[in-house]
Design a protein around this motif. Structure first.
Motif, PDB file in Angstrom:
ATOM      1  N   ARG A 186       0.820  -1.209   0.000  1.00 31.07           N
ATOM      2  CA  ARG A 186       0.000   0.000   0.000  1.00 31.07           C
ATOM      3  C   ARG A 186       0.855   1.261   0.000  1.00 31.07           C
ATOM      4  N   TYR A 187       1.988   1.196   0.683  1.00 29.80           N
ATOM      5  CA  TYR A 187       2.873   2.350   0.765  1.00 29.80           C
ATOM      6  C   TYR A 187       3.899   2.396  -0.367  1.00 29.80           C
ATOM      7  N   GLU A 188       3.745   1.502  -1.346  1.00 33.11           N
ATOM      8  CA  GLU A 188       4.600   1.467  -2.533  1.00 33.11           C
ATOM      9  C   GLU A 188       6.073   1.320  -2.155  1.00 33.11           C
ATOM     10  N   ALA A 189       6.330   0.310  -1.316  1.00 42.13           N
ATOM     11  CA  ALA A 189       7.698  -0.003  -0.886  1.00 42.13           C
ATOM     12  C   ALA A 189       7.976  -1.470  -1.201  1.00 42.13           C
ATOM     13  N   PRO A 190       8.331  -1.798  -2.447  1.00 42.88           N
ATOM     14  CA  PRO A 190       8.495  -3.210  -2.831  1.00 42.88           C
ATOM     15  C   PRO A 190       9.576  -3.934  -2.063  1.00 42.88           C
ATOM     16  N   ASP A 191      10.627  -3.227  -1.657  1.00 38.32           N
ATOM     17  CA  ASP A 191      11.692  -3.896  -0.901  1.00 38.32           C
ATOM     18  C   ASP A 191      11.188  -4.356   0.468  1.00 38.32           C
ATOM     19  N   LEU A 192      10.350  -3.536   1.099  1.00 41.60           N
ATOM     20  CA  LEU A 192       9.797  -3.935   2.396  1.00 41.60           C
ATOM     21  C   LEU A 192       8.748  -5.029   2.235  1.00 41.60           C
ATOM     22  N   HIS A 193       8.044  -5.020   1.103  1.00 43.78           N
ATOM     23  CA  HIS A 193       7.101  -6.103   0.848  1.00 43.78           C
ATOM     24  C   HIS A 193       7.837  -7.438   0.775  1.00 43.78           C
ATOM     25  N   ALA A 194       8.933  -7.487   0.043  1.00 42.92           N
ATOM     26  CA  ALA A 194       9.717  -8.717  -0.047  1.00 42.92           C
ATOM     27  C   ALA A 194      10.322  -9.081   1.306  1.00 42.92           C
ATOM     28  N   TYR A 195      10.760  -8.067   2.042  1.00 41.30           N
ATOM     29  CA  TYR A 195      11.371  -8.267   3.358  1.00 41.30           C
ATOM     30  C   TYR A 195      10.396  -8.962   4.310  1.00 41.30           C
ATOM     31  N   PHE A 196       9.190  -8.442   4.414  1.00 39.61           N
ATOM     32  CA  PHE A 196       8.231  -9.007   5.357  1.00 39.61           C
ATOM     33  C   PHE A 196       7.552 -10.263   4.810  1.00 39.61           C
ATOM     34  N   ARG A 197       7.476 -10.399   3.495  1.00 41.23           N
ATOM     35  CA  ARG A 197       6.902 -11.620   2.941  1.00 41.23           C
ATOM     36  C   ARG A 197       7.789 -12.824   3.264  1.00 41.23           C
ATOM     37  N   ARG A 198       9.108 -12.655   3.160  1.00 47.99           N
ATOM     38  CA  ARG A 198      10.025 -13.748   3.518  1.00 47.99           C
ATOM     39  C   ARG A 198       9.859 -14.131   4.975  1.00 47.99           C
ATOM     40  N   ARG A 199       9.710 -13.159   5.826  1.00 51.61           N
ATOM     41  CA  ARG A 199       9.558 -13.427   7.254  1.00 51.61           C
ATOM     42  C   ARG A 199       8.195 -14.045   7.558  1.00 51.61           C
ATOM     43  N   ALA A 200       7.189 -13.655   6.819  1.00 49.94           N
ATOM     44  CA  ALA A 200       5.867 -14.265   7.006  1.00 49.94           C
ATOM     45  C   ALA A 200       5.904 -15.746   6.635  1.00 49.94           C
ATOM     46  N   LEU A 201       6.569 -16.088   5.540  1.00 48.21           N
ATOM     47  CA  LEU A 201       6.670 -17.492   5.128  1.00 48.21           C
ATOM     48  C   LEU A 201       7.457 -18.301   6.158  1.00 48.21           C
ATOM     49  N   ALA A 202       8.542 -17.710   6.691  1.00 49.65           N
ATOM     50  CA  ALA A 202       9.323 -18.407   7.710  1.00 49.65           C
ATOM     51  C   ALA A 202       8.501 -18.624   8.977  1.00 49.65           C
ATOM     52  N   ALA A 203       7.752 -17.598   9.397  1.00 50.05           N
ATOM     53  CA  ALA A 203       6.918 -17.724  10.592  1.00 50.05           C
ATOM     54  C   ALA A 203       5.795 -18.723  10.359  1.00 50.05           C
ATOM     55  N   LEU A 204       5.252 -18.759   9.150  1.00 50.60           N
ATOM     56  CA  LEU A 204       4.186 -19.707   8.827  1.00 50.60           C
ATOM     57  C   LEU A 204       4.698 -21.142   8.938  1.00 50.60           C
ATOM     58  N   GLY A 205       5.892 -21.392   8.406  1.00 56.22           N
ATOM     59  CA  GLY A 205       6.478 -22.721   8.525  1.00 56.22           C
ATOM     60  C   GLY A 205       6.735 -23.104   9.967  1.00 56.22           C
ATOM     61  N   ALA A 206       7.269 -22.157  10.750  1.00 57.31           N
ATOM     62  CA  ALA A 206       7.539 -22.425  12.165  1.00 57.31           C
ATOM     63  C   ALA A 206       6.251 -22.685  12.926  1.00 57.31           C
ATOM     64  N   PHE A 207       5.194 -21.941  12.590  1.00 54.99           N
ATOM     65  CA  PHE A 207       3.908 -22.131  13.271  1.00 54.99           C
ATOM     66  C   PHE A 207       3.334 -23.509  12.964  1.00 54.99           C
ATOM     67  N   ALA A 208       3.438 -23.948  11.708  1.00 54.71           N
ATOM     68  CA  ALA A 208       2.930 -25.263  11.331  1.00 54.71           C
ATOM     69  C   ALA A 208       3.677 -26.372  12.073  1.00 54.71           C
ATOM     70  N   VAL A 209       4.995 -26.253  12.152  1.00 59.96           N
ATOM     71  CA  VAL A 209       5.789 -27.270  12.858  1.00 59.96           C
ATOM     72  C   VAL A 209       5.462 -27.274  14.342  1.00 59.96           C
ATOM     73  N   LEU A 210       5.398 -26.089  14.941  1.00 62.05           N
ATOM     74  CA  LEU A 210       5.078 -25.997  16.364  1.00 62.05           C
ATOM     75  C   LEU A 210       3.680 -26.527  16.657  1.00 62.05           C
ATOM     76  N   GLY A 211       2.735 -26.252  15.757  1.00 62.85           N
ATOM     77  CA  GLY A 211       1.384 -26.758  15.954  1.00 62.85           C
ATOM     78  C   GLY A 211       1.346 -28.275  15.968  1.00 62.85           C
ATOM     79  N   ALA A 212       2.085 -28.895  15.051  1.00 65.51           N
ATOM     80  CA  ALA A 212       2.133 -30.357  15.006  1.00 65.51           C
ATOM     81  C   ALA A 212       2.788 -30.921  16.259  1.00 65.51           C
ATOM     82  N   VAL A 213       3.884 -30.301  16.692  1.00 65.08           N
ATOM     83  CA  VAL A 213       4.576 -30.774  17.901  1.00 65.08           C
ATOM     84  C   VAL A 213       3.692 -30.588  19.128  1.00 65.08           C
ATOM     85  N   THR A 214       2.973 -29.466  19.198  1.00 61.27           N
ATOM     86  CA  THR A 214       2.073 -29.219  20.325  1.00 61.27           C
ATOM     87  C   THR A 214       0.986 -30.276  20.404  1.00 61.27           C
TER      88      THR A 214
END
Length: 347
Positions: A186-214
């Motif tokens: 929305r703020y027209e910052a493509p570098d920050l979009h890529a920055y946070f998208r990578r972190r969102a995917l990493a957090a999503l993977g970690a959440f899925a693994v933690l959910g299964a272990v829990t």
């Protein structure tokens, strides 16, 4: 459904709302903590400040609603939880206060040293608060507290509590990254979009693994919870959470559009699965919904108040969220981000 059942359902929905709304802000604080030094983390932190500023205070409406329902609708449950696990809940409250103070005072502070102190308070509190709230929820889910339970560390520091706390931290980090990635578009910052998208995917993977272990941990440590999550409505909600995980991952890897609703569905379904899995208990094996309920007249008035709030308050909050997600509350361009938002702070 009885009046107590209706109020319990409202309580669970309020907890899910706070998890999604307040959790997004806690997640932003997590990425503030991990953004790096002053120079490397300048742009991510500036986006975090502007993305959170319009709505961060209103998200606590959901927390207040949760506390009011617990206190008036289920006084025995409220007393049991807050007396047996006062320490983690007190630490969570301290974290909420310090987090708000740190966020509010960081931006107007002119000196770099002061900004660093307030920024550290905001970021660390954003990490500790969801962990302690999750740990307390784990103590409830594993049935380690009950009427007359003495305060002990074992009530909130056990396998289920630890994994609930970690899930809370990673889940909020996921929400924060997904919402910040969308804000960057929305703020027209493509570098920050890529920055946070990578972190969102990493957090999503970690959440899925933690959910299964829990879930595996719950099999031995919280058998009633495990049974509820693998049967009936609880299982259906778990399946919804799994599907939402896959959809969120796909959306993040493509255009990113609609990734925020998908992430919200994921977190909300996970919370609802926990609550539904505990039926008919508020505290598995220790306290049922009927046993914890207040007087019938109180429950009836609480339902009326909830309906009034749904008519008057909730649409206003939803409208505020809509304005914020559409960028109508505070315009911001990439040039603003690159400038750092004004004059440099004094040394």
């Amino acid at each position: 459904m009885t009046a107590a059942g209706v109020v319990a359902a409202v309580l669970l929905l309020a907890i899910a709302a706070y998890t999604c709304a307040g959790g997004t802000d806690y997640g932003a604080g997590f990425w503030d903590l991990t953004a790096g030094g002053a120079e490397r983390g300048k742009r991510p932190r500036w986006l975090i400040d502007h993305a959170m500023a319009p709505v961060w205070e209103v998200n606590n409406v959901w927390l207040i609603f949760v506390l009011v329902i617990m206190w008036t609708g289920f006084p025995v449950f409220f007393q049991t939880v807050f007396s047996s696990m006062w320490l983690p809940l007190a630490l969570a409250v301290i974290g909420i206060v310090l987090r708000g103070a740190g966020f509010a005072l960081r931006k107007p502070t002119r000196r770099i040293a002061g900004r660093r102190v307030y920024g550290a308070v905001f970021a660390v509190s954003s990490l500790l608060t969801p962990f302690f709230l999750g740990a307390a929820a784990g103590g409830i889910a594993s049935g380690r507290v009950g009427p007359g339970t003495e305060p002990t560390a074992h009530a909130w520091f056990n396998p289920t509590s630890v994994f609930f706390g970690l899930l809370a931290v990673v889940g909020t980090a996921l929400l924060g990254a997904v919402f910040l990635a969308a804000d960057a578009v929305r703020y027209e910052a493509p570098d920050l979009h890529a920055y946070f998208r990578r972190r969102a995917l990493a957090a999503l993977g970690a959440f899925a693994v933690l959910g299964a272990v829990t879930l595996v941990v719950a099999h031995e440590d919280a058998p009633h919870l495990w049974h509820g999550l693998t049967h009936g409505a609880g299982l259906i909600l778990v399946i919804v959470a799994v599907l939402a995980t896959l959809v969120t991952a796909w959306l993040l890897r493509t255009s990113g559009a609609w990734s925020r609703p998908a992430a919200v569905v994921l977190m909300a379904s996970a919370v609802l699965a926990w609550g539904v899995a505990q039926r008919p208990y508020l505290i598995p094996g220790r306290l049922t919904v009927a046993e914890a309920a207040g007087a019938p007249s109180t429950l009836h008035w609480l339902i009326i108040v909830t309906v009034v709030a749904a008519i008057l308050v909730f649409p206003a909050v939803a409208f505020l969220y809509r304005l914020d997600t559409r960028g109508a509350l505070e315009p911001l361009t990439d040039a603003d981000l690159r400038r750092g938002g004004g004059p440099e702070p004094e040394a």
